[in-house]
Design a protein around this motif. Structure first.
Motif, PDB file in Angstrom:
ATOM      1  N   VAL A 189     -12.373  -3.317   8.789  1.00 33.21           N
ATOM      2  CA  VAL A 189     -12.253  -1.878   8.555  1.00 33.21           C
ATOM      3  C   VAL A 189     -10.795  -1.603   8.209  1.00 33.21           C
ATOM      4  O   VAL A 189      -9.901  -1.828   9.028  1.00 33.21           O
ATOM      5  CB  VAL A 189     -12.693  -1.050   9.769  1.00 33.21           C
ATOM      6  CG1 VAL A 189     -12.462   0.435   9.497  1.00 33.21           C
ATOM      7  CG2 VAL A 189     -14.152  -1.310  10.101  1.00 33.21           C
ATOM      8  N   LEU A 190     -10.563  -1.168   6.980  1.00 27.97           N
ATOM      9  CA  LEU A 190      -9.210  -0.897   6.505  1.00 27.97           C
ATOM     10  C   LEU A 190      -8.803   0.531   6.834  1.00 27.97           C
ATOM     11  O   LEU A 190      -9.610   1.455   6.707  1.00 27.97           O
ATOM     12  CB  LEU A 190      -9.135  -1.096   4.992  1.00 27.97           C
ATOM     13  CG  LEU A 190      -9.457  -2.499   4.459  1.00 27.97           C
ATOM     14  CD1 LEU A 190      -9.549  -2.469   2.928  1.00 27.97           C
ATOM     15  CD2 LEU A 190      -8.415  -3.510   4.903  1.00 27.97           C
ATOM     16  N   ASN A 191      -7.559   0.690   7.228  1.00 23.94           N
ATOM     17  CA  ASN A 191      -6.977   2.015   7.416  1.00 23.94           C
ATOM     18  C   ASN A 191      -6.092   2.338   6.220  1.00 23.94           C
ATOM     19  O   ASN A 191      -5.426   1.458   5.672  1.00 23.94           O
ATOM     20  CB  ASN A 191      -6.139   2.057   8.689  1.00 23.94           C
ATOM     21  CG  ASN A 191      -5.527   3.427   8.934  1.00 23.94           C
ATOM     22  OD1 ASN A 191      -6.224   4.383   9.265  1.00 23.94           O
ATOM     23  ND2 ASN A 191      -4.210   3.531   8.765  1.00 23.94           N
ATOM     24  N   TYR A 192      -6.097   3.599   5.811  1.00 23.81           N
ATOM     25  CA  TYR A 192      -5.228   4.000   4.704  1.00 23.81           C
ATOM     26  C   TYR A 192      -4.744   5.423   4.914  1.00 23.81           C
ATOM     27  O   TYR A 192      -5.315   6.192   5.683  1.00 23.81           O
ATOM     28  CB  TYR A 192      -5.941   3.859   3.359  1.00 23.81           C
ATOM     29  CG  TYR A 192      -7.174   4.725   3.194  1.00 23.81           C
ATOM     30  CD1 TYR A 192      -7.090   6.018   2.675  1.00 23.81           C
ATOM     31  CD2 TYR A 192      -8.442   4.241   3.530  1.00 23.81           C
ATOM     32  CE1 TYR A 192      -8.213   6.809   2.520  1.00 23.81           C
ATOM     33  CE2 TYR A 192      -9.581   5.025   3.382  1.00 23.81           C
ATOM     34  CZ  TYR A 192      -9.458   6.304   2.876  1.00 23.81           C
ATOM     35  OH  TYR A 192     -10.578   7.090   2.732  1.00 23.81           O
ATOM     36  N   ARG A 193      -3.646   5.767   4.226  1.00 21.86           N
ATOM     37  CA  ARG A 193      -3.043   7.088   4.311  1.00 21.86           C
ATOM     38  C   ARG A 193      -2.956   7.681   2.912  1.00 21.86           C
ATOM     39  O   ARG A 193      -2.375   7.070   2.021  1.00 21.86           O
ATOM     40  CB  ARG A 193      -1.635   6.990   4.941  1.00 21.86           C
ATOM     41  CG  ARG A 193      -1.623   6.337   6.317  1.00 21.86           C
ATOM     42  CD  ARG A 193      -0.188   6.051   6.767  1.00 21.86           C
ATOM     43  NE  ARG A 193      -0.139   5.193   7.942  1.00 21.86           N
ATOM     44  CZ  ARG A 193      -0.040   5.610   9.201  1.00 21.86           C
ATOM     45  NH1 ARG A 193       0.029   6.923   9.447  1.00 21.86           N
ATOM     46  NH2 ARG A 193       0.020   4.764  10.212  1.00 21.86           N
ATOM     47  N   LEU A 194      -3.513   8.866   2.737  1.00 22.03           N
ATOM     48  CA  LEU A 194      -3.526   9.561   1.449  1.00 22.03           C
ATOM     49  C   LEU A 194      -2.483  10.671   1.435  1.00 22.03           C
ATOM     50  O   LEU A 194      -2.327  11.403   2.410  1.00 22.03           O
ATOM     51  CB  LEU A 194      -4.900  10.174   1.181  1.00 22.03           C
ATOM     52  CG  LEU A 194      -6.005   9.275   0.621  1.00 22.03           C
ATOM     53  CD1 LEU A 194      -7.307  10.054   0.587  1.00 22.03           C
ATOM     54  CD2 LEU A 194      -5.659   8.768  -0.762  1.00 22.03           C
ATOM     55  N   PHE A 195      -1.794  10.807   0.302  1.00 18.60           N
ATOM     56  CA  PHE A 195      -0.780  11.848   0.163  1.00 18.60           C
ATOM     57  C   PHE A 195      -0.595  12.142  -1.323  1.00 18.60           C
ATOM     58  O   PHE A 195      -1.327  11.630  -2.175  1.00 18.60           O
ATOM     59  CB  PHE A 195       0.547  11.390   0.800  1.00 18.60           C
ATOM     60  CG  PHE A 195       0.964  10.004   0.387  1.00 18.60           C
ATOM     61  CD1 PHE A 195       1.709   9.778  -0.744  1.00 18.60           C
ATOM     62  CD2 PHE A 195       0.594   8.905   1.163  1.00 18.60           C
ATOM     63  CE1 PHE A 195       2.087   8.504  -1.121  1.00 18.60           C
ATOM     64  CE2 PHE A 195       0.966   7.621   0.800  1.00 18.60           C
ATOM     65  CZ  PHE A 195       1.722   7.424  -0.356  1.00 18.60           C
ATOM     66  N   GLY A 196       0.395  12.950  -1.648  1.00 20.68           N
ATOM     67  CA  GLY A 196       0.682  13.248  -3.049  1.00 20.68           C
ATOM     68  C   GLY A 196       0.048  14.540  -3.524  1.00 20.68           C
ATOM     69  O   GLY A 196      -0.627  15.258  -2.773  1.00 20.68           O
TER      70      GLY A 196
END
Length: 293
Positions: free
Chosen positions: A16-23
């Motif tokens: 299970v991959l964790n990711y952070r979205l921004f922009g």
């Protein structure tokens, strides 16, 4: 500095991959600007891209992933941290996000998997930024990294001890600036009241074996062949004070593939931390060139 972002999860094989979205999503000629996926190195995680990535992505979406075994992504039950598997994680994350085209920005260890993914999946990649990475690690840097990782305690008494181990004075202004980063980088040890960093113990054992044998682990992939076969524009950044990317390796990288352009930046191995202004300028110019083609 705390950067506003959204956390997400994505399944990839047994991980299970964790990711952070921004922009900020914007369009050019009616089309959305190409998003950027940021991939960290061995001693880093997704959090380390937030401030820099947000500045780079003022006009597009950005995503920083935790590679398997790092940050808040899960560990591989079978200790599968191979380049092909990590590259497959990139593909699965992009499919999860619905990003059919992306610009990859990858540092150090992360650049191995990003290069492999780009070689195998050129239709996904508009451009690739390799941050202080080549298929050949310089001996001094290799020894430094192996020693730091192999000798790291399995657990620390508190956050201050962690920060000191990684060369940050917790009581200094720099330490105060990095406090939130180290909070995000650590987790409680299962037994007791100590803490450890969010990185699989597999890597410590790998470097212990390397120091004992004197031999680097076999990658199972010819990374020079991978670089030669990349079919998209590449920006290669080398820190002039890097101990992992030797100056004499730079011409070899340029000779290996005509699509590679390079810039040396006054920095050590962690280029975006040592010289964020020049890093941002270089990457922004490269991304703009991709969008106008």
């Amino acid at each position: 500095m705390i950067i506003n972002h959204d956390n997400g999860k994505c399944k990839s094989a047994d991980i299970v991959l964790n990711y952070r979205l921004f922009g900020n999503e914007q369009t050019i000629n009616g089309n959305e600007k190409t998003p950027v996926l940021f991939i960290h190195g061995l001693s880093y995680f997704s959090y380390d891209w937030l401030e820099f990535g947000s500045e780079l992505c003022v006009d597009r979406l950005g995503c920083a992933m935790d590679m398997r075994g790092f940050g808040d992504s899960s560990e591989s039950v079978d200790d599968d941290y191979s380049i092909p598997s990590m590259a497959e994680d990139i593909k699965n994350l992009l499919d999860h996000l619905g990003w059919e085209k992306v610009i990859l920005v990858a540092h150090s260890m992360g650049a191995r998997s990003a290069s492999y993914f780009t070689r195998n999946n050129p239709e996904y990649v508009k451009g690739l930024v390799l941050v202080d990475w080549s298929p050949e690690n310089a001996p001094a840097g290799s020894k430094r990294v192996a020693t730091t990782v192999a000798n790291m305690p399995d657990a620390f008494v508190d956050l201050k001890e962690v920060m000191k181990y990684f060369g940050t004075d917790p009581d200094s202004p720099d330490g105060q600036d990095k406090l939130e980063r180290f909070k995000a980088y650590t987790k409680p040890v299962e037994a007791g009241d100590r803490i450890t960093i969010k990185r699989s113990g597999f890597f410590k054992q790998q470097f212990i074996k390397q120091l004992e044998s004197g031999n680097a682990p076999k990658r199972g992939v010819d990374l020079w062949e991978v670089v030669r076969a990349i079919q998209v524009p590449v920006l290669l950044l080398r820190g002039t004070r890097s101990d992992l990317f030797a100056a004499e390796t730079l011409p070899k990288m340029l000779d290996s593939n005509a699509l590679i352009q390079a810039q040396e930046i006054d920095a050590g191995h962690y280029i975006i931390g040592d010289n964020p202004v020049m890093s941002l300028e270089s990457m922004s110019t490269f991304i703009q060139s991709l969008e106008t083609k």
